[in-house]
Design a protein around this motif. Structure first.
Motif, mmCIF file in Angstrom:
data_model
loop_
_atom_site.group_PDB
_atom_site.id
_atom_site.type_symbol
_atom_site.label_atom_id
_atom_site.label_comp_id
_atom_site.label_asym_id
_atom_site.label_seq_id
_atom_site.Cartn_x
_atom_site.Cartn_y
_atom_site.Cartn_z
ATOM 1 N N GLU A 1 0.824 -1.207 0.000
ATOM 2 C CA GLU A 1 0.000 0.000 0.000
ATOM 3 C C GLU A 1 0.863 1.263 0.000
ATOM 4 O O GLU A 1 0.570 2.236 -0.699
ATOM 5 C CB GLU A 1 -0.932 0.002 1.214
ATOM 6 C CG GLU A 1 -2.037 -1.018 1.123
ATOM 7 C CD GLU A 1 -2.817 -1.143 2.418
ATOM 8 O OE1 GLU A 1 -2.453 -0.487 3.412
ATOM 9 O OE2 GLU A 1 -3.799 -1.904 2.433
ATOM 10 N N THR A 2 1.939 1.257 0.786
ATOM 11 C CA THR A 2 2.846 2.405 0.837
ATOM 12 C C THR A 2 3.494 2.645 -0.520
ATOM 13 O O THR A 2 3.590 3.792 -0.981
ATOM 14 C CB THR A 2 3.944 2.185 1.900
ATOM 15 O OG1 THR A 2 3.326 1.869 3.139
ATOM 16 C CG2 THR A 2 4.797 3.425 2.053
ATOM 17 N N LYS A 3 3.933 1.586 -1.177
ATOM 18 C CA LYS A 3 4.545 1.717 -2.499
ATOM 19 C C LYS A 3 3.557 2.301 -3.497
ATOM 20 O O LYS A 3 3.917 3.147 -4.327
ATOM 21 C CB LYS A 3 5.051 0.362 -2.995
ATOM 22 C CG LYS A 3 6.352 -0.068 -2.390
ATOM 23 C CD LYS A 3 6.824 -1.358 -3.036
ATOM 24 C CE LYS A 3 8.175 -1.766 -2.512
ATOM 25 N NZ LYS A 3 8.656 -2.992 -3.175
ATOM 26 N N GLN A 4 2.312 1.867 -3.444
ATOM 27 C CA GLN A 4 1.299 2.396 -4.357
ATOM 28 C C GLN A 4 1.072 3.886 -4.114
ATOM 29 O O GLN A 4 0.941 4.666 -5.056
ATOM 30 C CB GLN A 4 -0.013 1.624 -4.200
ATOM 31 C CG GLN A 4 0.027 0.246 -4.811
ATOM 32 C CD GLN A 4 -1.266 -0.512 -4.594
ATOM 33 O OE1 GLN A 4 -2.179 -0.026 -3.918
ATOM 34 N NE2 GLN A 4 -1.338 -1.718 -5.156
ATOM 35 N N GLN A 5 1.035 4.290 -2.865
ATOM 36 C CA GLN A 5 0.853 5.714 -2.545
ATOM 37 C C GLN A 5 2.031 6.530 -3.049
ATOM 38 O O GLN A 5 1.843 7.632 -3.584
ATOM 39 C CB GLN A 5 0.697 5.904 -1.034
ATOM 40 C CG GLN A 5 -0.633 5.419 -0.502
ATOM 41 C CD GLN A 5 -0.704 5.533 1.014
ATOM 42 O OE1 GLN A 5 0.280 5.872 1.667
ATOM 43 N NE2 GLN A 5 -1.867 5.205 1.573
ATOM 44 N N LEU A 6 3.249 6.023 -2.901
ATOM 45 C CA LEU A 6 4.434 6.748 -3.364
ATOM 46 C C LEU A 6 4.453 6.864 -4.889
ATOM 47 O O LEU A 6 4.901 7.873 -5.433
ATOM 48 C CB LEU A 6 5.709 6.047 -2.878
ATOM 49 C CG LEU A 6 5.988 6.169 -1.384
ATOM 50 C CD1 LEU A 6 7.171 5.305 -0.998
ATOM 51 C CD2 LEU A 6 6.234 7.615 -0.998
ATOM 52 N N ARG A 7 3.975 5.850 -5.580
ATOM 53 C CA ARG A 7 3.920 5.919 -7.042
ATOM 54 C C ARG A 7 2.902 6.950 -7.521
ATOM 55 O O ARG A 7 3.066 7.555 -8.565
ATOM 56 C CB ARG A 7 3.558 4.550 -7.622
ATOM 57 C CG ARG A 7 4.767 3.667 -7.800
ATOM 58 C CD ARG A 7 4.418 2.425 -8.613
ATOM 59 N NE ARG A 7 4.892 1.266 -7.890
ATOM 60 C CZ ARG A 7 4.134 0.305 -7.359
ATOM 61 N NH1 ARG A 7 2.845 0.328 -7.521
ATOM 62 N NH2 ARG A 7 4.676 -0.679 -6.688
ATOM 63 N N GLN A 8 1.861 7.150 -6.749
ATOM 64 C CA GLN A 8 0.791 8.087 -7.161
ATOM 65 C C GLN A 8 1.183 9.543 -6.910
ATOM 66 O O GLN A 8 0.617 10.435 -7.528
ATOM 67 C CB GLN A 8 -0.504 7.765 -6.415
ATOM 68 C CG GLN A 8 -1.146 6.461 -6.899
ATOM 69 C CD GLN A 8 -2.358 6.102 -6.061
ATOM 70 O OE1 GLN A 8 -2.700 6.762 -5.106
ATOM 71 N NE2 GLN A 8 -3.015 5.012 -6.463
ATOM 72 N N THR A 9 2.097 9.808 -6.013
ATOM 73 C CA THR A 9 2.475 11.201 -5.734
ATOM 74 C C THR A 9 3.264 11.784 -6.892
ATOM 75 O O THR A 9 4.040 11.095 -7.551
ATOM 76 C CB THR A 9 3.316 11.302 -4.439
ATOM 77 O OG1 THR A 9 4.452 10.473 -4.582
ATOM 78 C CG2 THR A 9 2.531 10.905 -3.227
ATOM 79 N N ASP A 10 3.047 13.044 -7.139
ATOM 80 C CA ASP A 10 3.743 13.750 -8.226
ATOM 81 C C ASP A 10 4.962 14.435 -7.630
ATOM 82 O O ASP A 10 4.848 15.498 -6.998
ATOM 83 C CB ASP A 10 2.796 14.757 -8.887
ATOM 84 C CG ASP A 10 3.410 15.367 -10.112
ATOM 85 O OD1 ASP A 10 4.414 14.832 -10.617
ATOM 86 O OD2 ASP A 10 2.865 16.372 -10.584
ATOM 87 N N TRP A 11 6.137 13.856 -7.810
ATOM 88 C CA TRP A 11 7.358 14.342 -7.182
ATOM 89 C C TRP A 11 7.923 15.581 -7.910
ATOM 90 O O TRP A 11 8.623 16.388 -7.286
ATOM 91 C CB TRP A 11 8.412 13.247 -7.155
ATOM 92 C CG TRP A 11 8.005 12.077 -6.298
ATOM 93 C CD1 TRP A 11 7.464 10.923 -6.717
ATOM 94 C CD2 TRP A 11 8.049 12.000 -4.879
ATOM 95 N NE1 TRP A 11 7.181 10.098 -5.664
ATOM 96 C CE2 TRP A 11 7.541 10.738 -4.504
ATOM 97 C CE3 TRP A 11 8.481 12.868 -3.872
ATOM 98 C CZ2 TRP A 11 7.448 10.331 -3.188
ATOM 99 C CZ3 TRP A 11 8.396 12.445 -2.552
ATOM 100 C CH2 TRP A 11 7.879 11.195 -2.229
ATOM 101 N N LEU A 12 7.608 15.740 -9.157
ATOM 102 C CA LEU A 12 8.161 16.877 -9.934
ATOM 103 C C LEU A 12 7.448 18.179 -9.605
ATOM 104 O O LEU A 12 8.061 19.266 -9.737
ATOM 105 C CB LEU A 12 8.069 16.585 -11.433
ATOM 106 C CG LEU A 12 8.899 15.383 -11.888
ATOM 107 C CD1 LEU A 12 8.631 15.107 -13.359
ATOM 108 C CD2 LEU A 12 10.359 15.615 -11.616
#
Length: 78
Positions: A65-76
């Protein structure tokens, strides 16, 4: 074995034991103890949501679940 079959088998065993007791037939190792086949029915065993969850499974789920949340965040954009 279905519940109906289990009950039927238990009744047959009870009748056999009664006949043995009436006729006085005894085994060399003692009398045969009647089994409760209903207790062995799969429907009466633990399973599903009632089973205790393994700690490793919970950790894996949380990590996924944590990995999925991190993938969804827009880091740029930050």
């Amino acid at each position: 074995m279905s519940l109906k079959q289990t009950l039927k088998k238990a009744q047959q065993i009870e009748r056999q034991l009664e006949r043995q007791n009436v006729t006085g037939v005894q085994h060399s190792l003692g009398t045969v103890k009647a089994r409760n086949y209903l207790a062995l029915d799969p429907l009466l065993k633990k399973g599903g949501i009632h089973e205790k969850e393994d700690i490793d499974i919970v950790r894996k789920k949380r990590r996924r679940e944590t990995k999925q949340q991190l993938r969804q965040t827009d880091w740029l954009s930050e």
